[in-house]
Design a protein around this motif. Structure first.
Motif, mmCIF file in Angstrom:
data_model
loop_
_atom_site.group_PDB
_atom_site.id
_atom_site.type_symbol
_atom_site.label_atom_id
_atom_site.label_comp_id
_atom_site.label_asym_id
_atom_site.label_seq_id
_atom_site.Cartn_x
_atom_site.Cartn_y
_atom_site.Cartn_z
ATOM 1 N N ALA A 50 -70.443 -32.860 56.744
ATOM 2 C CA ALA A 50 -69.057 -33.331 56.826
ATOM 3 C C ALA A 50 -68.343 -32.746 58.042
ATOM 4 O O ALA A 50 -67.579 -33.444 58.726
ATOM 5 N N ILE A 51 -68.602 -31.474 58.349
ATOM 6 C CA ILE A 51 -67.996 -30.848 59.529
ATOM 7 C C ILE A 51 -68.504 -31.511 60.800
ATOM 8 O O ILE A 51 -67.736 -31.774 61.727
ATOM 9 N N VAL A 52 -69.808 -31.789 60.862
ATOM 10 C CA VAL A 52 -70.391 -32.463 62.029
ATOM 11 C C VAL A 52 -69.739 -33.827 62.233
ATOM 12 O O VAL A 52 -69.350 -34.185 63.352
ATOM 13 N N THR A 53 -69.593 -34.571 61.174
ATOM 14 C CA THR A 53 -68.942 -35.887 61.256
ATOM 15 C C THR A 53 -67.503 -35.749 61.750
ATOM 16 O O THR A 53 -67.054 -36.507 62.614
ATOM 17 N N ALA A 54 -66.782 -34.753 61.227
ATOM 18 C CA ALA A 54 -65.396 -34.541 61.641
ATOM 19 C C ALA A 54 -65.320 -34.143 63.117
ATOM 20 O O ALA A 54 -64.456 -34.627 63.857
ATOM 21 N N GLU A 55 -66.234 -33.286 63.576
ATOM 22 C CA GLU A 55 -66.241 -32.858 64.984
ATOM 23 C C GLU A 55 -66.547 -34.043 65.911
ATOM 24 O O GLU A 55 -65.905 -34.205 66.952
ATOM 25 N N ALA A 60 -64.540 -37.941 69.874
ATOM 26 C CA ALA A 60 -64.410 -39.341 70.288
ATOM 27 C C ALA A 60 -62.952 -39.705 70.540
ATOM 28 O O ALA A 60 -62.653 -40.500 71.429
ATOM 29 N N GLU A 61 -62.041 -39.075 69.784
ATOM 30 C CA GLU A 61 -60.623 -39.396 69.940
ATOM 31 C C GLU A 61 -59.925 -38.525 70.986
ATOM 32 O O GLU A 61 -59.103 -39.006 71.749
ATOM 33 N N PHE A 62 -60.272 -37.238 71.028
ATOM 34 C CA PHE A 62 -59.532 -36.315 71.887
ATOM 35 C C PHE A 62 -60.337 -35.744 73.057
ATOM 36 O O PHE A 62 -59.787 -35.051 73.901
ATOM 37 N N GLY A 63 -61.654 -35.962 73.090
ATOM 38 C CA GLY A 63 -62.461 -35.558 74.229
ATOM 39 C C GLY A 63 -62.998 -34.142 74.213
ATOM 40 O O GLY A 63 -63.635 -33.720 75.172
ATOM 41 N N ASN A 64 -62.757 -33.391 73.166
ATOM 42 C CA ASN A 64 -63.319 -32.036 73.083
ATOM 43 C C ASN A 64 -63.599 -31.668 71.632
ATOM 44 O O ASN A 64 -63.044 -32.256 70.716
ATOM 45 N N TYR A 65 -64.503 -30.674 71.470
ATOM 46 C CA TYR A 65 -64.802 -30.159 70.137
ATOM 47 C C TYR A 65 -63.822 -29.030 69.825
ATOM 48 O O TYR A 65 -63.244 -28.425 70.728
ATOM 49 N N VAL A 66 -63.663 -28.720 68.544
ATOM 50 C CA VAL A 66 -62.754 -27.660 68.120
ATOM 51 C C VAL A 66 -63.554 -26.533 67.478
ATOM 52 O O VAL A 66 -64.329 -26.764 66.554
ATOM 53 N N ALA A 67 -63.366 -25.328 67.994
ATOM 54 C CA ALA A 67 -64.006 -24.152 67.403
ATOM 55 C C ALA A 67 -63.210 -23.712 66.182
ATOM 56 O O ALA A 67 -62.003 -23.929 66.110
ATOM 57 N N ALA A 68 -63.891 -23.112 65.238
ATOM 58 C CA ALA A 68 -63.228 -22.599 64.040
ATOM 59 C C ALA A 68 -63.894 -21.285 63.646
ATOM 60 O O ALA A 68 -65.119 -21.223 63.559
ATOM 61 N N PRO A 69 -63.094 -20.238 63.436
ATOM 62 C CA PRO A 69 -63.677 -18.947 63.052
ATOM 63 C C PRO A 69 -64.253 -19.015 61.639
ATOM 64 O O PRO A 69 -63.938 -19.927 60.879
ATOM 65 N N PRO A 70 -65.102 -18.031 61.291
ATOM 66 C CA PRO A 70 -65.666 -18.017 59.936
ATOM 67 C C PRO A 70 -64.569 -18.072 58.872
ATOM 68 O O PRO A 70 -63.647 -17.269 58.878
#
Length: 181
Positions: A50-55, A60-70
Motif C-alpha cells: 500500500a505504501i509503494v502504491t501511494a508513493e 506521478a502527481e507531484f514529481g518526487n517521492y516522500v521520505a517518512a521516518p520510522p
C-alpha cells in the motif's frame, strides 16, 4: 447381599483421556502459533504494498517521492500498537495518503534518494530479540538505491538465498524473513 455397582470412570481411563488431550494439544498449539506469526507478517507485506502504491501515485502527481521516518516511534513487536505518524508535515506517511487501519505490529519507514525509494517494515513479532525486517527497493533509472533506515541492506529471495531483488517485497536479509514459524 446387595451388590453395589459403581458408576463413573476409573483412574486409568481418566489418565488415558488426559494423555490423549496432551498429545493433541502438543501438536495443535505450535501450529496455532505458527499461523498467528504468518498472519502478523502478512500485515507488513500488505502495508508495504500500500505504501509503494501511494508513493508511486504521489510521484506521478507531484514529481518526487516522500521520505517518512520510522513510525510508530518504536516497534510494537509481539503485540499491536496504535500507528502514530512520526514525520513532519510534508515528510510523513499522511503526505502520500497512507495510514494503516487500526493498530500495527510493525514499524514502517520510507527512505528516498532522488528517484529511488526504499520502504521498510520491522518488528520482533516472535519476541526472540531478532527483528523481522521486510522491504521493497525501487531503484532510480540509473540503478541507484535509497539507503536503509532500519537495516534493510538488500531484499532477499528466500527461494534462492540470494540478495538484490528489485521492485519486489521480501525479507531484508537471509534471516529477517524467518522466524519461529
Amino acid at each position: 447381599m446387595f451388590e453395589r455397582r459403581q458408576k463413573g470412570f476409573t483412574l486409568v481411563e481418566l489418565m488415558i483421556v488426559v494423555a490423549i488431550i496432551g498429545i493433541l494439544a502438543s501438536t495443535a498449539v505450535p501450529n496455532f502459533l505458527r499461523f498467528q506469526m504468518r498472519s502478523k507478517t502478512s500485515e507488513a507485506k500488505l502495508n508495504i504494498a500500500a505504501i509503494v502504491t501511494a508513493e508511486k501515485a504521489y510521484v506521478a502527481e507531484f514529481g518526487n517521492y516522500v521520505a517518512a521516518p520510522p513510525s510508530p516511534g518504536s516497534s510494537s513487536g509481539a503485540s499491536s500498537a496504535p500507528f502514530v505518524d512520526e514525520g513532519l508535515p510534508g515528510a510523513n506517511f499522511e503526505s502520500v495518503g497512507w495510514l494503516p487501519e487500526g493498530p500495527v505490529y510493525f514499524q514502517y519507514s520510507v527512505s528516498v534518494n532522488g528517484g529511488a525509494f526504499l520502504v521498510e517494515a520491522a518488528a520482533d513479532i516472535d519476541s526472540d530479540t531478532a527483528p523481522q525486517i521486510w522491504g521493497y527497493q525501487n531503484p532510480d533509472s540509473d540503478g541507484n538505491v535509497a539507503a536503509p533506515l532500519q537495516d534493510c541492506a538488500a531484499i532477499w529471495d528466500i527461494n534462492t538465498g540470494s540478495s538484490g531483488l528489485i521492485s519486489m517485497i521480501g525479507p531484508c536479509g537471509l534471516d529477517h524473513g524467518r522466524s519461529v514459524f
